[in-house]
Write an enzyme that holds these catalytic residues in place. Sequence first.
Site, PDB file in Angstrom:
ATOM      1  CG  LEU A 152      -2.114   0.968   1.074  1.00 10.60           C
ATOM      2  CD1 LEU A 152      -3.176   0.421   0.117  1.00 10.60           C
ATOM      3  CD2 LEU A 152      -2.747   1.239   2.438  1.00 10.60           C
ATOM      4  NE  ARG A 232       9.791  -3.594 -12.271  1.00 14.10           N
ATOM      5  CZ  ARG A 232       9.282  -2.441 -12.719  1.00 14.10           C
ATOM      6  NH1 ARG A 232       8.027  -2.389 -13.150  1.00 14.10           N
ATOM      7  NH2 ARG A 232      10.013  -1.348 -12.768  1.00 14.10           N
ATOM      8  CD  GLU A 261       7.003  -6.883 -18.436  1.00 19.07           C
ATOM      9  OE1 GLU A 261       7.522  -5.832 -18.854  1.00 19.07           O
ATOM     10  OE2 GLU A 261       6.282  -6.920 -17.449  1.00 19.07           O
ATOM     11  CG  HIS A 279       5.292  -3.055 -18.204  1.00 20.85           C
ATOM     12  ND1 HIS A 279       6.388  -3.671 -17.644  1.00 20.85           N
ATOM     13  CD2 HIS A 279       5.066  -1.957 -17.442  1.00 20.85           C
ATOM     14  CE1 HIS A 279       6.800  -2.980 -16.590  1.00 20.85           C
ATOM     15  NE2 HIS A 279       6.011  -1.930 -16.454  1.00 20.85           N
TER      16      HIS A 279
HETATM   17  P1  NAP Z   1       6.054   2.727  -3.161  1.00 26.01           P
HETATM   18  O1  NAP Z   1       5.341   4.000  -2.875  1.00 26.01           O
HETATM   19  O2  NAP Z   1       7.450   2.563  -2.711  1.00 26.01           O
HETATM   20  O3  NAP Z   1       5.144   1.567  -2.554  1.00 26.01           O
HETATM   21  C1  NAP Z   1       5.587   0.257  -2.443  1.00 26.01           C
HETATM   22  C2  NAP Z   1       4.803  -0.421  -1.318  1.00 26.01           C
HETATM   23  O4  NAP Z   1       5.227  -1.780  -1.243  1.00 26.01           O
HETATM   24  C3  NAP Z   1       5.018   0.201   0.036  1.00 26.01           C
HETATM   25  O5  NAP Z   1       3.760   0.383   0.627  1.00 26.01           O
HETATM   26  C4  NAP Z   1       5.806  -0.826   0.827  1.00 26.01           C
HETATM   27  O6  NAP Z   1       5.310  -0.833   2.149  1.00 26.01           O
HETATM   28  C5  NAP Z   1       5.483  -2.132   0.122  1.00 26.01           C
HETATM   29  N1  NAP Z   1       6.638  -3.051   0.157  1.00 26.01           N
HETATM   30  C6  NAP Z   1       7.934  -2.757  -0.064  1.00 26.01           C
HETATM   31  N2  NAP Z   1       8.693  -3.857   0.087  1.00 26.01           N
HETATM   32  C7  NAP Z   1       7.849  -4.854   0.415  1.00 26.01           C
HETATM   33  C8  NAP Z   1       8.047  -6.229   0.725  1.00 26.01           C
HETATM   34  N3  NAP Z   1       9.264  -6.776   0.725  1.00 26.01           N
HETATM   35  N4  NAP Z   1       6.951  -6.965   1.014  1.00 26.01           N
HETATM   36  C9  NAP Z   1       5.716  -6.418   1.027  1.00 26.01           C
HETATM   37  N5  NAP Z   1       5.486  -5.101   0.747  1.00 26.01           N
HETATM   38  C10 NAP Z   1       6.532  -4.346   0.454  1.00 26.01           C
HETATM   39  O7  NAP Z   1       6.066   2.415  -4.717  1.00 26.01           O
HETATM   40  P2  NAP Z   1       5.006   2.851  -5.828  1.00 26.01           P
HETATM   41  O8  NAP Z   1       5.353   4.161  -6.389  1.00 26.01           O
HETATM   42  O9  NAP Z   1       3.626   2.633  -5.279  1.00 26.01           O
HETATM   43  O10 NAP Z   1       5.323   1.739  -6.933  1.00 26.01           O
HETATM   44  C11 NAP Z   1       5.146   0.357  -6.658  1.00 26.01           C
HETATM   45  C12 NAP Z   1       5.702  -0.502  -7.777  1.00 26.01           C
HETATM   46  O11 NAP Z   1       4.853  -0.443  -8.906  1.00 26.01           O
HETATM   47  C13 NAP Z   1       7.064  -0.055  -8.327  1.00 26.01           C
HETATM   48  O12 NAP Z   1       8.132  -0.529  -7.530  1.00 26.01           O
HETATM   49  C14 NAP Z   1       7.074  -0.621  -9.724  1.00 26.01           C
HETATM   50  O13 NAP Z   1       7.738  -1.860  -9.776  1.00 26.01           O
HETATM   51  C15 NAP Z   1       5.602  -0.844 -10.042  1.00 26.01           C
HETATM   52  N6  NAP Z   1       5.192  -0.013 -11.200  1.00 26.01           N
HETATM   53  C16 NAP Z   1       4.648  -0.613 -12.295  1.00 26.01           C
HETATM   54  C17 NAP Z   1       4.269   0.158 -13.372  1.00 26.01           C
HETATM   55  C18 NAP Z   1       3.637  -0.448 -14.602  1.00 26.01           C
HETATM   56  O14 NAP Z   1       3.787   0.122 -15.677  1.00 26.01           O
HETATM   57  N7  NAP Z   1       2.905  -1.538 -14.498  1.00 26.01           N
HETATM   58  C19 NAP Z   1       4.474   1.536 -13.369  1.00 26.01           C
HETATM   59  C20 NAP Z   1       5.015   2.108 -12.225  1.00 26.01           C
HETATM   60  C21 NAP Z   1       5.366   1.328 -11.135  1.00 26.01           C
HETATM   61  P3  NAP Z   1       6.219  -1.304   3.373  1.00 26.01           P
HETATM   62  O15 NAP Z   1       7.485  -0.504   3.270  1.00 26.01           O
HETATM   63  O16 NAP Z   1       5.397  -1.004   4.578  1.00 26.01           O
HETATM   64  O17 NAP Z   1       6.422  -2.775   3.196  1.00 26.01           O
END
Ligand code: NAP
Length: 316
Positions: A152, A232, A261, A279
């Site tokens: 989250l 991912r 991918e 993606h």
């Molecule tokens: P973010 O703000 O850093 O959020 C990541 C969340 O994951 C945090 O709430 C974190 O909470 C949790 N987390 C981190 N490590 C974890 C673990 N080992 N186990 C369980 N939860 C964990 O990142 P965001 O900006 O939301 O982006 C999230 C991800 O989306 C990116 O890293 C990227 O890979 C993906 N993404 C995909 C696309 C696409 O085109 N499909 C585009 C952009 C991003 P805690 O620290 O409390 O665990």
Amino acid sequence: MPAPDVIVTAPLPPFLYEPLKADYRCHDYYQSSHKPGLLAAEGQRIRGLVQGGGTVTPTELLDALPKLEIISVFGVGYDGVPVDYCRRRGLKVTNTPDVLTDDVADVAVGLVLMTGRGFAKAERFVRSGEWEKKGPELTTKLGGRTAGILGLGRIGKAIGQRLEAMGMKIAYTGRKAQPGVHYRYVPDLKALAAESDFLIVACPGGPATKNLVNADVLSALGKKGTIVNIARGSIIDEPALVKALQDGTIGGAGLDVFADEPHVPRPLLAMDNVVLLPHVGSATNETRKAMGDLCKANLDAWFAGRPLLTLIPELA
Ligand code: NAP
């Protein structure tokens, strides 16, 4: 001052590459047909590296760049960057958070609608002419159903907001409860899966989350459940996912990301209860432009001696 030398290891859109070329001596490693030659000729001068979110940067490449100071990632995910190595060498690593959050959350909602309300299947039904012969299938109401969000963070919260507005219940898991959030925290992923109708993967990739969604988690999600992944491909054990879909252990899947991918496991292509996207989480003109601007702005700030606009948390 001569323009700093920057190596580019991913295909970049013109709205990022052209301004980069105007201000830096860019070396296109991605396109180069003789990469060792490029490194031998220019490696000693290179001070910046630009890569994509999905680009894997081997430490051997970084070893060949002794003057490197900064890696600017065109994307929020930096699971392809060897973070511990960068910390040891004192390299800065920047990414493009926030500017893409809404678009990626929209894709997650799209996948919930396409799988839950069967929109992808319904659209095929019209195109194939089947509607001329019979009426469409009924699906299940989304309001009142539970979305469990793994991770989250920025995107996870934006997904929660959207699904809540659709009347869905939200619960989540992660390494800790998030402050100031009214959604229910479920510390255990398997327990979250068991109570979710949609399990939505929104945490970072990389070694810490590899195959976090495994056969056990999928089994807990069960027949009532659909997995949605906008984060991912590495986070889901893909062979286990294929098997769970083949044998009916889970109800369906909506996937924007895959382990290898652009290769998608072939059995998924034939499944009617699976929605596959290439993606496209951040793939709008506006957002990609904003990501490009931020990617370059970080380089500009670094080489002008100004504070960076973003820095990955592990190095902050
Ligand atoms: P973010 O703000 O850093 O959020 C990541 C969340 O994951 C945090 O709430 C974190 O909470 C949790 N987390 C981190 N490590 C974890 C673990 N080992 N186990 C369980 N939860 C964990 O990142 P965001 O900006 O939301 O982006 C999230 C991800 O989306 C990116 O890293 C990227 O890979 C993906 N993404 C995909 C696309 C696409 O085109 N499909 C585009 C952009 C991003 P805690 O620290 O409390 O665990």
